[in-house]
Design a protein around this motif. Structure first.
Motif, PDB file in Angstrom:
ATOM      1  N   GLN A   1       7.567  -7.574  -9.466  1.00 43.98           N
ATOM      2  CA  GLN A   1       7.741  -7.086  -8.167  1.00 43.98           C
ATOM      3  C   GLN A   1       6.823  -5.601  -8.737  1.00 43.98           C
ATOM      4  O   GLN A   1       6.043  -5.135  -7.633  1.00 43.98           O
ATOM      5  CB  GLN A   1       8.501  -6.576  -7.948  1.00 43.98           C
ATOM      6  CG  GLN A   1       8.303  -5.748  -5.678  1.00 43.98           C
ATOM      7  CD  GLN A   1      10.425  -5.852  -5.544  1.00 43.98           C
ATOM      8  OE1 GLN A   1      11.145  -5.906  -6.212  1.00 43.98           O
ATOM      9  NE2 GLN A   1       9.660  -5.727  -4.744  1.00 43.98           N
TER      10      GLN A   1
ATOM     11  N   SER B   1       3.673  -6.306 -10.159  1.00 39.03           N
ATOM     12  CA  SER B   1       2.666  -7.425 -10.389  1.00 39.03           C
ATOM     13  C   SER B   1       2.530  -7.260  -8.727  1.00 39.03           C
ATOM     14  O   SER B   1       2.699  -5.831  -8.434  1.00 39.03           O
ATOM     15  CB  SER B   1       3.322  -8.080 -10.087  1.00 39.03           C
ATOM     16  OG  SER B   1       4.201  -8.697 -11.418  1.00 39.03           O
ATOM     17  N   ARG B   2       1.095  -7.293  -8.110  1.00 36.95           N
ATOM     18  CA  ARG B   2      -0.303  -7.188  -6.687  1.00 36.95           C
ATOM     19  C   ARG B   2      -0.096  -8.362  -6.601  1.00 36.95           C
ATOM     20  O   ARG B   2      -1.354  -8.036  -5.380  1.00 36.95           O
ATOM     21  CB  ARG B   2      -1.266  -6.448  -7.493  1.00 36.95           C
ATOM     22  CG  ARG B   2      -0.935  -5.122  -7.959  1.00 36.95           C
ATOM     23  CD  ARG B   2      -1.805  -3.920  -8.067  1.00 36.95           C
ATOM     24  NE  ARG B   2      -2.910  -4.402  -6.913  1.00 36.95           N
ATOM     25  CZ  ARG B   2      -3.249  -3.269  -5.927  1.00 36.95           C
ATOM     26  NH1 ARG B   2      -1.993  -2.672  -6.021  1.00 36.95           N
ATOM     27  NH2 ARG B   2      -4.444  -3.034  -4.954  1.00 36.95           N
ATOM     28  N   SER B   3       0.107  -9.669  -6.617  1.00 36.57           N
ATOM     29  CA  SER B   3       0.318 -10.441  -6.382  1.00 36.57           C
ATOM     30  C   SER B   3       1.857 -11.509  -6.402  1.00 36.57           C
ATOM     31  O   SER B   3       2.637 -11.220  -7.605  1.00 36.57           O
ATOM     32  CB  SER B   3      -0.864 -11.191  -6.617  1.00 36.57           C
ATOM     33  OG  SER B   3      -0.701 -12.105  -8.037  1.00 36.57           O
ATOM     34  N   PHE B   4       1.903 -12.498  -5.658  1.00 35.94           N
ATOM     35  CA  PHE B   4       2.866 -13.519  -5.508  1.00 35.94           C
ATOM     36  C   PHE B   4       2.700 -14.327  -7.177  1.00 35.94           C
ATOM     37  O   PHE B   4       3.907 -14.211  -7.761  1.00 35.94           O
ATOM     38  CB  PHE B   4       2.644 -14.278  -4.653  1.00 35.94           C
ATOM     39  CG  PHE B   4       4.002 -15.088  -4.347  1.00 35.94           C
ATOM     40  CD1 PHE B   4       5.511 -14.032  -3.743  1.00 35.94           C
ATOM     41  CD2 PHE B   4       4.365 -16.318  -5.390  1.00 35.94           C
ATOM     42  CE1 PHE B   4       6.270 -15.492  -3.736  1.00 35.94           C
ATOM     43  CE2 PHE B   4       5.186 -17.093  -4.799  1.00 35.94           C
ATOM     44  CZ  PHE B   4       6.396 -16.371  -4.109  1.00 35.94           C
TER      45      PHE B   4
ATOM     46  N   HIS C   1      -3.946   8.903   4.186  1.00 38.17           N
ATOM     47  CA  HIS C   1      -5.472   8.861   5.764  1.00 38.17           C
ATOM     48  C   HIS C   1      -6.323   8.785   5.426  1.00 38.17           C
ATOM     49  O   HIS C   1      -7.017   9.151   5.068  1.00 38.17           O
ATOM     50  CB  HIS C   1      -5.125  10.316   6.284  1.00 38.17           C
ATOM     51  CG  HIS C   1      -5.926  10.537   7.729  1.00 38.17           C
ATOM     52  ND1 HIS C   1      -6.574  10.555   7.986  1.00 38.17           N
ATOM     53  CD2 HIS C   1      -4.945  10.230   8.784  1.00 38.17           C
ATOM     54  CE1 HIS C   1      -6.788  10.186   9.212  1.00 38.17           C
ATOM     55  NE2 HIS C   1      -5.516  10.558   9.784  1.00 38.17           N
ATOM     56  N   PRO C   2      -6.647   6.995   4.618  1.00 36.25           N
ATOM     57  CA  PRO C   2      -7.939   6.536   4.346  1.00 36.25           C
ATOM     58  C   PRO C   2      -9.211   7.153   5.617  1.00 36.25           C
ATOM     59  O   PRO C   2      -9.863   7.104   4.758  1.00 36.25           O
ATOM     60  CB  PRO C   2      -7.411   5.530   3.898  1.00 36.25           C
ATOM     61  CG  PRO C   2      -6.087   5.028   4.830  1.00 36.25           C
ATOM     62  CD  PRO C   2      -5.924   6.608   5.072  1.00 36.25           C
ATOM     63  N   HIS C   3      -8.774   6.970   6.437  1.00 35.15           N
ATOM     64  CA  HIS C   3     -10.501   6.834   7.259  1.00 35.15           C
ATOM     65  C   HIS C   3     -11.258   8.341   7.185  1.00 35.15           C
ATOM     66  O   HIS C   3     -10.485   9.711   7.162  1.00 35.15           O
ATOM     67  CB  HIS C   3      -9.662   6.514   9.003  1.00 35.15           C
ATOM     68  CG  HIS C   3     -10.458   7.360   9.885  1.00 35.15           C
ATOM     69  ND1 HIS C   3     -11.305   6.585  10.271  1.00 35.15           N
ATOM     70  CD2 HIS C   3     -10.911   8.453  11.273  1.00 35.15           C
ATOM     71  CE1 HIS C   3     -12.115   7.239  10.961  1.00 35.15           C
ATOM     72  NE2 HIS C   3     -11.688   8.607  11.396  1.00 35.15           N
ATOM     73  N   GLU C   4     -12.020   8.770   7.364  1.00 40.90           N
ATOM     74  CA  GLU C   4     -12.834   9.615   6.889  1.00 40.90           C
ATOM     75  C   GLU C   4     -13.446   9.885   8.608  1.00 40.90           C
ATOM     76  O   GLU C   4     -14.595   9.487   9.212  1.00 40.90           O
ATOM     77  CB  GLU C   4     -14.239   8.990   5.607  1.00 40.90           C
ATOM     78  CG  GLU C   4     -15.282  10.301   5.800  1.00 40.90           C
ATOM     79  CD  GLU C   4     -13.930  10.643   4.220  1.00 40.90           C
ATOM     80  OE1 GLU C   4     -14.541  11.930   4.124  1.00 40.90           O
ATOM     81  OE2 GLU C   4     -13.361   9.903   2.959  1.00 40.90           O
ATOM     82  N   HIS C   5     -12.682  10.678   8.979  1.00 36.17           N
ATOM     83  CA  HIS C   5     -13.372  11.017  10.133  1.00 36.17           C
ATOM     84  C   HIS C   5     -14.582  11.864   9.947  1.00 36.17           C
ATOM     85  O   HIS C   5     -14.926  12.192   9.313  1.00 36.17           O
ATOM     86  CB  HIS C   5     -12.694  12.525  10.649  1.00 36.17           C
ATOM     87  CG  HIS C   5     -11.525  11.910  11.335  1.00 36.17           C
ATOM     88  ND1 HIS C   5     -11.330  10.837  12.112  1.00 36.17           N
ATOM     89  CD2 HIS C   5      -9.899  12.081  10.615  1.00 36.17           C
ATOM     90  CE1 HIS C   5     -10.276  10.844  12.636  1.00 36.17           C
ATOM     91  NE2 HIS C   5      -8.949  11.477  11.830  1.00 36.17           N
TER      92      HIS C   5
ATOM     93  N   CYS D   1     -18.083   8.782  14.064  1.00 33.69           N
ATOM     94  CA  CYS D   1     -16.727   7.602  13.887  1.00 33.69           C
ATOM     95  C   CYS D   1     -15.922   7.559  15.299  1.00 33.69           C
ATOM     96  O   CYS D   1     -15.593   6.506  14.760  1.00 33.69           O
ATOM     97  CB  CYS D   1     -15.500   8.390  13.180  1.00 33.69           C
ATOM     98  SG  CYS D   1     -14.267   9.807  13.648  1.00 33.69           S
TER      99      CYS D   1
ATOM    100  N   HIS E   1     -13.950   8.667  17.473  1.00 30.23           N
ATOM    101  CA  HIS E   1     -12.776   9.724  17.399  1.00 30.23           C
ATOM    102  C   HIS E   1     -13.060  11.130  18.736  1.00 30.23           C
ATOM    103  O   HIS E   1     -14.368  11.695  17.622  1.00 30.23           O
ATOM    104  CB  HIS E   1     -12.241  10.239  16.470  1.00 30.23           C
ATOM    105  CG  HIS E   1     -11.034   9.071  16.137  1.00 30.23           C
ATOM    106  ND1 HIS E   1     -11.047   8.608  14.803  1.00 30.23           N
ATOM    107  CD2 HIS E   1     -10.703   7.866  17.223  1.00 30.23           C
ATOM    108  CE1 HIS E   1     -10.470   7.591  14.621  1.00 30.23           C
ATOM    109  NE2 HIS E   1     -10.025   7.106  15.623  1.00 30.23           N
TER     110      HIS E   1
ATOM    111  N   HIS F   1      -7.111  11.687  17.536  1.00 29.60           N
ATOM    112  CA  HIS F   1      -6.694  10.306  17.630  1.00 29.60           C
ATOM    113  C   HIS F   1      -5.469   9.690  17.763  1.00 29.60           C
ATOM    114  O   HIS F   1      -4.405  10.754  17.493  1.00 29.60           O
ATOM    115  CB  HIS F   1      -7.480   9.227  16.768  1.00 29.60           C
ATOM    116  CG  HIS F   1      -6.606   9.739  15.144  1.00 29.60           C
ATOM    117  ND1 HIS F   1      -5.717   9.222  15.168  1.00 29.60           N
ATOM    118  CD2 HIS F   1      -6.874  10.378  14.210  1.00 29.60           C
ATOM    119  CE1 HIS F   1      -5.403   9.596  13.772  1.00 29.60           C
ATOM    120  NE2 HIS F   1      -6.224  10.510  12.962  1.00 29.60           N
ATOM    121  N   ASP F   2      -4.596   8.792  18.544  1.00 29.84           N
ATOM    122  CA  ASP F   2      -3.498   8.167  18.261  1.00 29.84           C
ATOM    123  C   ASP F   2      -2.583   9.681  18.938  1.00 29.84           C
ATOM    124  O   ASP F   2      -1.205   9.750  17.970  1.00 29.84           O
ATOM    125  CB  ASP F   2      -2.469   8.134  17.230  1.00 29.84           C
ATOM    126  CG  ASP F   2      -3.637   6.901  16.800  1.00 29.84           C
ATOM    127  OD1 ASP F   2      -4.039   5.826  17.483  1.00 29.84           O
ATOM    128  OD2 ASP F   2      -4.879   6.574  15.928  1.00 29.84           O
ATOM    129  N   GLY F   3      -2.545  10.111  19.550  1.00 31.66           N
ATOM    130  CA  GLY F   3      -2.171  11.625  19.798  1.00 31.66           C
ATOM    131  C   GLY F   3      -2.366  12.726  19.070  1.00 31.66           C
ATOM    132  O   GLY F   3      -1.097  14.150  19.588  1.00 31.66           O
TER     133      GLY F   3
END
Ligand SMILES: Nc1ncnc2c1ncn2[C@@H]1O[C@H](COP(=O)(O)OP(=O)(O)OP(=O)(O)O)[C@@H](O)[C@H]1O
Ligand SMILES: [Mg+2]
Ligand SMILES: [Zn+2]
Ligand SMILES: [Zn+2]
Ligand SMILES: [Zn+2]
Lengths: 318, 271
Positions: A209, A212-215, A280-284, A288, A290, A303-305
């Motif tokens: 685990q 690995s990145r898959s089952f 915080h992968p979102h690039e404002h 965008c 927001h 965003h989101d308060g």
């Protein structure tokens, strides 16, 4: 290698190979189902079977198989139909199994403490040729069933409720997995021992685990770890004169600790490198969507308060 | 779901249905029809029994009284489960061991296959289309646990789409999905609806779905309080109106717009 000249070592090594292959495969599904310790319970139940075999001078492998499979079916049915006291019922079965086993073995004329120890913690000298034949057939049954039904076993282990909603026969698949676990316990009873077999189902998966990145790759890695540690463990126990099960499991746990430390170290390096971006992968930006607030020399995005301000490669909370 | 003698067979038909858990009846004496092509929104306060209704339809909560028919067949004799796509109300799709988006979505394709069958080329293509529909094609090999909450919701929607169902039953499919992805998901769902995929949607955020909703059902304490066209008072401030409570922000919500979802992903959507 001189150890390969002994017939008992050849048998022990082949048995170890079979265990190292099957235990992690079954374990992958058990861990995914969050039922990691069920194999331990079946080992307890199997001990009663072993004791009955010793007492009646019949082959302990067969009596263990019957007891473990019966225990597996009972456990699954209790989980499926049982009421709130499911945990208590399981405990009764588990401890009843081991208590009954210990008492029965001590009653039998050829049941010595050493004898009991080898069933609990494994021994390299005990695998007979007929055991090996049985183990090979059982291991083939386990691997064949798992590989054929892998997609369904994955679905049920991953999200039982969804599997039920899509009309899968969840009870049948759970029963199958439980029976395969019981069979694996029996395959392992000579070299790993009934008290330790569960470790060989779980710990190789815990190692896998981490990397690995898959089952699928988790299962493959776990099998590699399982085979390596069980074969090496049996070899080591020949030289150190220690119970093979204990040696194998100690080795597996050493591998786990090593892998865990390495991963933690790598993660720490990685986290330092891209802190701020990772979480915080979102690039404002202008478009965008927001809402924006002009704030002195810069612009905050709402965003989101909360209000975020781009600052170098990361975002500050304003 | 085809017309028989000019009469449409309801996709879901409940009559005097009581649904609950053990001795507890949560939904009581409910009459409800979901007709082919309809998009029905189920609204109601927390605990009003929306999820219980949905779970009852899927056989996950007990039908304690009354009758349930699926595609005209008594529910306990209905076996063509691939025709129903289910998105459960859960915030994440994570699991004990790493599983990739492809692995999880593929499990949604299994109801189309026999016990011993594996995914063939057609099935893999359907899985890929489903993932494309939710805009996660470039995350196919990512462990689901590494995705954000909103992305995990989208994985669960893709899993439901993978069997190419005739009806989608979705419990809060867009909870935790950011506004831009809610819009593109709504667009995708709208196209599916245009092609007569029937839908039953439980949602606190029906905003982006409004144009496609053909009917609304409001539950209150397990009973049907309203069944008819969606009223403007139910949209937007829906939560405030329906629950007398203010809409709470979820701080863990996802807010990415890094992926452009594929809009044409189902073959039934046409060119
Ligand atoms: N598994 C369960 N066992 C027993 N009672 C349950 C179970 N699930 C839900 N309930 C009860 O049923 C009632 C309705 O719950 P339900 O989940 O259907 O509400 P809901 O309308 O979906 O609410 P929400 O908006 O919070 O999702 C609640 O009072 C809850 O306590
Ligand atoms: Mg709900
Ligand atoms: Zn933004
Ligand atoms: Zn933020
Ligand atoms: Zn600022």
């Amino acid at each position: 290698m001189e150890i390969l000249e002994f017939a008992f070592m050849q048998r022990a090594l082949i048995a170890a190979l079979l265990v190292g292959l099957t235990a992690p495969v079954v374990g992958t599904f058990l861990v995914q189902r969050r039922l990691a310790l069920i194999g331990d319970g079946m080992g307890h139940v199997a001990l009663s079977g072993v004791a009955l075999g010793v007492l009646t001078s019949s082959s302990p492998v067969w009596t263990a198989l019957i007891a473990a499979v019966a225990g597996a079916v009972l456990i699954e049915l209790m989980r499926a139909y049982g009421r709130t006291s499911g945990d208590v019922a399981l405990a009764v079965l588990f401890y009843g199994g081991i208590a009954g086993g210990v008492v029965l073995i001590s009653m039998s004329p050829n049941g010595t403490p050493a004898n009991l120890n080898s069933y609990l913690f494994g021994a390299i000298t005990t695998t007979t040729t007929s055991d090996l034949v049985v183990f090979t057939v059982l291991a083939a049954v386990v691997l064949g069933s798992v590989l054929t039904l892998a997609p369904r076993l994955f679905a049920v282990s991953n999200d039982e409720e969804y599997a039920r909603a899509t009309g899968m026969n969840v009870l049948a698949l759970n029963l199958l997995l439980a029976v395969l676990t019981a069979v694996t316990v029996v395959v392992s009873m000579r070299v790993v021992g009934l008290l330790l077999i569960s470790a060989l189902m779980i710990v190789p998966n815990a190692v896998a685990q981490l990397t690995s990145r898959s089952f699928r790759s988790t299962m493959v890695t776990a099998v590699v770890v399982g085979i390596l540690t069980s074969v090496l463990g049996v070899t080591a126990s020949y030289y150190t004169n220690t119970p093979s099960g204990g040696t194998i499991v100690s080795l597996t746990i050493a591998v786990f600790l090593l892998a865990a430390l390495t991963t933690a170290f790598r993660r720490r390096l990685g986290a330092r490198r891209d802190r701020g971006r990772e979480y915080h992968p979102h690039e404002h930006g202008d478009d965008c969507g927001h809402p924006t607030v002009v704030h002195g020399d810069h612009v905050d995005f709402v965003h989101d308060g909360h209000r975020h301000a781009v600052h170098g490669g990361h975002y500050d909370e304003h | 779901m085809n017309a028989t003698g000019g009469q449409l067979t309801p996709v879901v038909r409940l009559r005097h249905a009581s649904i609950g858990y053990g001795d507890l009846a949560v939904v009581r004496d409910l009459d409800f029809d979901l007709m082919p092509g309809e998009v029905v929104a189920v609204l109601g306060a927390n605990g009003s029994g929306k999820s219980t209704l949905v779970r009852g339809i899927l056989g996950l909560a007990q039908l304690q009284g009354g009758t349930l028919e699926l595609f005209g067949i008594q529910a306990n004799r209905f076996h063509d489960r691939a025709r129903i796509g289910y998105v459960p109300q859960r915030h994440t799709a994570g699991s004990a061991l790493p599983s990739t988006v492809r692995e999880v979505v593929s499990s949604g394709r299994l109801p189309r296959l026999g016990w011993f069958h594996r995914l063939g080329a057609t099935d893999r293509a359907a899985v890929e289309r489903a993932v494309e529909t939710v805009g996660l094609s470039d995350r196919m090999k990512t462990p689901v646990g590494e995705l954000s909450g909103g992305q995990q919701r989208r994985v669960l929607i893709a899993r439901a789409l993978a069997s190419e169902p005739d009806v989608l039953v979705m419990d809060e499919p867009t909870a935790g999905v950011d506004v831009s992805h809610q819009r593109s998901l709504a667009a995708t769902l709208r196209r599916l609806a245009d092609h007569r995929v029937t839908m039953l949607v439980v949602s606190h955020e029906i905003g982006p779905l409004v144009p496609m909703v053909t009917r609304a059902v409001v539950l209150q304490e397990g009973r049907k309080r309203y069944d008819g066209p969606l009223l403007s008072s139910m949209v937007g401030a829906s939560d405030a109106v329906l629950e007398g409570a203010e809409h709470a922000h979820h701080p863990d919500e996802d807010h990415e717009d890094d992926v452009t979802p594929g809009w044409v992903a189902d073959p039934r959507l046409g060119g």
